[in-house]
Structures are given as C-alpha cells and as structure tokens.
Design a protein around this motif. Structure first.
Motif, PDB file in Angstrom:
ATOM      1  N   GLY A 117     -34.876  18.697 -87.957  1.00 58.46           N
ATOM      2  CA  GLY A 117     -34.404  18.824 -89.235  1.00 58.46           C
ATOM      3  C   GLY A 117     -35.259  18.331 -90.291  1.00 58.46           C
ATOM      4  O   GLY A 117     -35.974  17.379 -90.202  1.00 58.46           O
ATOM      5  N   GLY A 147     -33.838  13.283 -81.938  1.00 53.04           N
ATOM      6  CA  GLY A 147     -34.217  14.410 -80.734  1.00 53.04           C
ATOM      7  C   GLY A 147     -35.782  14.632 -80.823  1.00 53.04           C
ATOM      8  O   GLY A 147     -36.304  14.823 -79.822  1.00 53.04           O
ATOM      9  N   SER A 148     -36.433  14.824 -81.852  1.00 56.55           N
ATOM     10  CA  SER A 148     -37.747  14.802 -81.946  1.00 56.55           C
ATOM     11  C   SER A 148     -38.574  13.801 -81.246  1.00 56.55           C
ATOM     12  O   SER A 148     -39.472  13.905 -80.376  1.00 56.55           O
ATOM     13  CB  SER A 148     -38.420  15.155 -83.429  1.00 56.55           C
ATOM     14  N   ARG A 157     -36.598  24.012 -83.997  1.00 53.37           N
ATOM     15  CA  ARG A 157     -36.050  23.415 -82.835  1.00 53.37           C
ATOM     16  C   ARG A 157     -36.662  24.237 -81.713  1.00 53.37           C
ATOM     17  O   ARG A 157     -36.891  25.452 -81.824  1.00 53.37           O
ATOM     18  CB  ARG A 157     -34.749  23.475 -82.991  1.00 53.37           C
ATOM     19  N   CYS A 158     -36.733  23.665 -80.566  1.00 56.46           N
ATOM     20  CA  CYS A 158     -37.526  24.435 -79.264  1.00 56.46           C
ATOM     21  C   CYS A 158     -36.762  23.928 -77.865  1.00 56.46           C
ATOM     22  O   CYS A 158     -36.957  22.680 -77.777  1.00 56.46           O
ATOM     23  CB  CYS A 158     -38.803  23.673 -79.415  1.00 56.46           C
TER      24      CYS A 158
HETATM   25  P1  ADP Z   1     -34.081  15.738 -85.068  1.00 56.77           P
HETATM   26  O1  ADP Z   1     -35.526  15.763 -84.432  1.00 56.77           O
HETATM   27  O2  ADP Z   1     -33.966  16.213 -86.557  1.00 56.77           O
HETATM   28  O3  ADP Z   1     -33.182  15.291 -84.385  1.00 56.77           O
HETATM   29  P2  ADP Z   1     -33.205  17.841 -82.904  1.00 56.77           P
HETATM   30  O4  ADP Z   1     -32.230  16.961 -82.170  1.00 56.77           O
HETATM   31  O5  ADP Z   1     -32.831  19.282 -83.077  1.00 56.77           O
HETATM   32  O6  ADP Z   1     -33.752  17.434 -84.388  1.00 56.77           O
HETATM   33  O7  ADP Z   1     -34.559  17.888 -82.256  1.00 56.77           O
HETATM   34  C1  ADP Z   1     -35.812  18.580 -82.507  1.00 56.77           C
HETATM   35  C2  ADP Z   1     -36.420  19.081 -81.265  1.00 56.77           C
HETATM   36  O8  ADP Z   1     -36.782  17.923 -80.387  1.00 56.77           O
HETATM   37  C3  ADP Z   1     -35.502  19.918 -80.266  1.00 56.77           C
HETATM   38  O9  ADP Z   1     -35.589  21.241 -80.697  1.00 56.77           O
HETATM   39  C4  ADP Z   1     -36.438  19.799 -78.766  1.00 56.77           C
HETATM   40  O10 ADP Z   1     -37.424  20.926 -78.939  1.00 56.77           O
HETATM   41  C5  ADP Z   1     -37.016  18.391 -79.126  1.00 56.77           C
HETATM   42  N1  ADP Z   1     -35.752  17.513 -78.469  1.00 56.77           N
HETATM   43  C6  ADP Z   1     -34.832  17.199 -78.801  1.00 56.77           C
HETATM   44  N2  ADP Z   1     -33.989  16.427 -77.821  1.00 56.77           N
HETATM   45  C7  ADP Z   1     -34.838  16.345 -76.662  1.00 56.77           C
HETATM   46  C8  ADP Z   1     -34.547  16.096 -75.322  1.00 56.77           C
HETATM   47  N3  ADP Z   1     -33.549  15.002 -74.802  1.00 56.77           N
HETATM   48  N4  ADP Z   1     -35.671  16.106 -74.489  1.00 56.77           N
HETATM   49  C9  ADP Z   1     -36.704  16.765 -74.935  1.00 56.77           C
HETATM   50  N5  ADP Z   1     -37.050  17.262 -76.322  1.00 56.77           N
HETATM   51  C10 ADP Z   1     -36.055  17.193 -76.865  1.00 56.77           C
END
Ligand code: ADP
Length: 319
Positions: free
Chosen positions: A11, A104-105, A72-73
């Motif tokens: 985000g 998550g990132s 997001r990936c």
């Molecule tokens: P934020 O960083 O804002 O919390 P997200 O949770 O959507 O947002 O995470 C962003 C990106 O980080 C995801 O789309 C994914 O590529 C990577 N990511 C999130 N969680 C994991 C995980 N448990 N293992 C590996 N990569 C992750």
C-alpha cells in the motif's frame, strides 16, 4: 559496494517519495550507483528498473503516492519468484536493496535476506503505523491529519443537525489511526480492533448523553473493529437519534506529506542508504521516541505491535 536499489511496495503512503529520494541522493553523494525498481517486487521480476540520477528524484518530495509505483505481487510469495528476483539484482551488479513498504513488503524482504543472504534494509512505509519495534511509520502523520480534517468538517454538520456521526477509518488489524485521530478530533467513542467494545452499552450511554442535552456525538471506528455502516444501523435501530456514517476510504492514503513525514522519511532514507553502503543488513530503520532506531527485520515481521496503553487510557479519560 558499488550499486544499490530502492523500491516501494504494498500500500502506498505519503512520504514514500521523500524516502526514495533520500536513498537515491545519499547513495549518489557517496559515489554509489542507485537503481529505482518500479512497482515493487512485480517490477523486480519483470526487470522493470533503471539507474537513477539526482534529477530523477527532483520535484517529488512534496507529492503523495510514489514515483516508483507500487504493486502487490503473488509470485514473490513463491521460492521460484524470489530466486528470479535475486538473479535480476545480481546480474545488474546490485549489492543491496532498500524496501519501503508495510508489514507484507517487509516480510517479503526478510525472506530474500534469509534465503540468499542478500543485503536488505527495510523502511516502514504505511499509514497504519503497525510495524513492531517503532512508534512511527512513513505516512501515518499525513493520514492522521487527513482524518482530522474530515472530523472537523463532520463536526460542523453533526452539530447543526444534532446527529451521531460514525466515521470509519483505515486500520484492518491496527487501531493506531483511529485512536490518534479520535483523541485529537475529540471523539466520544473510538473503536479499535485491539480492544473489546459493547455496542449496546455505547448506544445506551450516548442516548443518555443526548437526554442531558448533548448536541452531537462522534464515533471513530477502525475498519478492523467494525463496519461503520453496521455501527450506524445499530444505533439508528435502537434510538431515535439521527445517525449517519461516513467512510473515508482511500482519501486517507493520498495528499501532500506533512512536515513530519517529509523530514522523517528523508532521514530514514539517508540512514538506509548509509547502512547498506557500510555493510549493515537485515534491519528495519524506524523512529522510536523521536530517535532513529534499528530493528531486526525478522523480529519486526514476526511480532505484532500493540497499541500504546497510555493513548488508550487518554482516550477513555477524555471521552
Ligand atoms: P504492505 O506491504 O502494505 O503490508 P502487502 O501485505 O500487500 O502490503 O504486501 C506487499 C507485497 O509484499 C505482496 O504483494 C507480496 O509480494 C509481498 N509479501 C507479502 N507477504 C509476503 C510473504 N509472507 N512472503 C513473501 N512475500 C510477501
């Protein structure tokens, strides 16, 4: 170390630009090449990256969003995805990576660090202020100010009509935004995911306050605590008080970053670049009690941050 890279992921939050700019300019100042990776891990896998010059990060410190883009990936969550990402860094001679993003990132970054020993510095970029080990994340101050702005406006109209206003703000698992904006906006009730609440009790106490002549009541609800609409419907059903809901949504993510977000993001960006250049790795840099702190990346993503009990108490006393 000759070359580092920076990305924003997950985000977006106001101040990400200031942080990426500081990473880039500090690296260049130190004579180190710096790459900008577009759209987070997605861009790393798609090899969507370029070397940055000082001018590439001009005219962005005042902007919300992120000039690098974010995404997001799903593939990053697979070992195959991270293997390819690592390859794409190594083949360009990139020797360190700064990831600016939320929980998550940072988790994604931690895996790259753990699996390949790749030098990583994380910066907390999220409006939620939910990263363990620190009391500030880049963008939380701007978002809180955006909410305050909305509260000020809602108060005017609530008072005119003697209404109860329910304001739903962001925060799926962390109530920091609701708590801080509720305290500074003078909300009567603040509902956060971390604390139990009793809607029946709230409804009867607000009805009693109306009986005593109160003109309006403001309830701030974090999205993870309850749906604003549900709270509104419940109060409307059990009282005769006109109740309205307002869901702030993505407005909270945008806007020109505040002074605090710009200065702190700049300093964290500078420190992140210097840390990578001096061989430090596997940490998230953040602020705690007004100072830059370094938190182990593994600890940061494997612990859940708690709401400040002093703020919770303050909210209770002042409501
Ligand atoms: P934020 O960083 O804002 O919390 P997200 O949770 O959507 O947002 O995470 C962003 C990106 O980080 C995801 O789309 C994914 O590529 C990577 N990511 C999130 N969680 C994991 C995980 N448990 N293992 C590996 N990569 C992750």
């Amino acid at each position: 170390l000759k070359s580092i890279a920076v990305m924003t992921s997950g985000g977006d939050s106001p101040g990400m630009n200031a942080a990426a700019r500081a990473v880039a300019r500090t690296a260049l100042y130190e004579g180190v090449h710096v790459w900008g990776i577009n759209d987070g891990y997605h861009g790393l896998l798609e090899e969507d990256m370029r070397e940055l010059q000082s001018m590439d990060v001009g005219d962005i410190i005042q902007r919300g969003g992120t000039f690098l883009g974010t995404a997001r990936c799903k593939r990053w969550q697979t070992p195959e995805g991270r293997r390819l990402g690592h390859e794409n860094l190594v083949k360009r001679g990139i020797e360190g990576l700064c990831v600016i993003g939320g929980d998550g990132s940072l988790r994604g970054a931690q895996l790259l660090s753990e699996e390949y020993g790749f030098p990583i510095i994380g910066l907390p970029g999220t409006i939620d202020n939910d990263v363990w080990g620190m009391d500030y994340t880049i963008g939380c101050d701007t978002a809180a100010n955006t909410i305050i702005d909305a509260i000020n406006k809602l108060r005017d109209t609530a008072s005119a009509h003697r209404r109860v206003i329910v304001l739903e703000v962001m925060g799926r698992s962390c109530g920091w935004l609701a708590l801080v904006s509720g305290i500074s906006g003078g909300a009567e009730y603040i509902l956060v995911p971390e604390e139990k609440f009793d809607l029946e009790e709230i409804t009867s106490s607000l009805a009693a306050a109306y009986e005593r002549g109160k003109r309006y009541i403001l309830i701030v609800v974090a999205e993870g605590a309850a749906k604003g609409q549900d709270v509104c419907d419940y109060i409307a059903k059990h009282t005769d008080i006109e109740t309205r809901v307002s869901v702030l949504g993505h407005i909270q993510r945008g806007g020109a970053p505040t002074v605090i977000d710009r200065v702190r993001a700049s300093q964290l960006g500078e420190q992140a670049a210097l840390a990578l250049i001096s061989g430090i790795s596997g940490v998230v840099l953040g602020y705690s009690k007004g100072h830059v702190v370094s938190v182990n990346l593994y600890d940061a993503v494997n612990n859940k941050k708690k709401l400040d009990p002093e703020y919770l108490h303050l909210a209770k006393v002042l409501s």
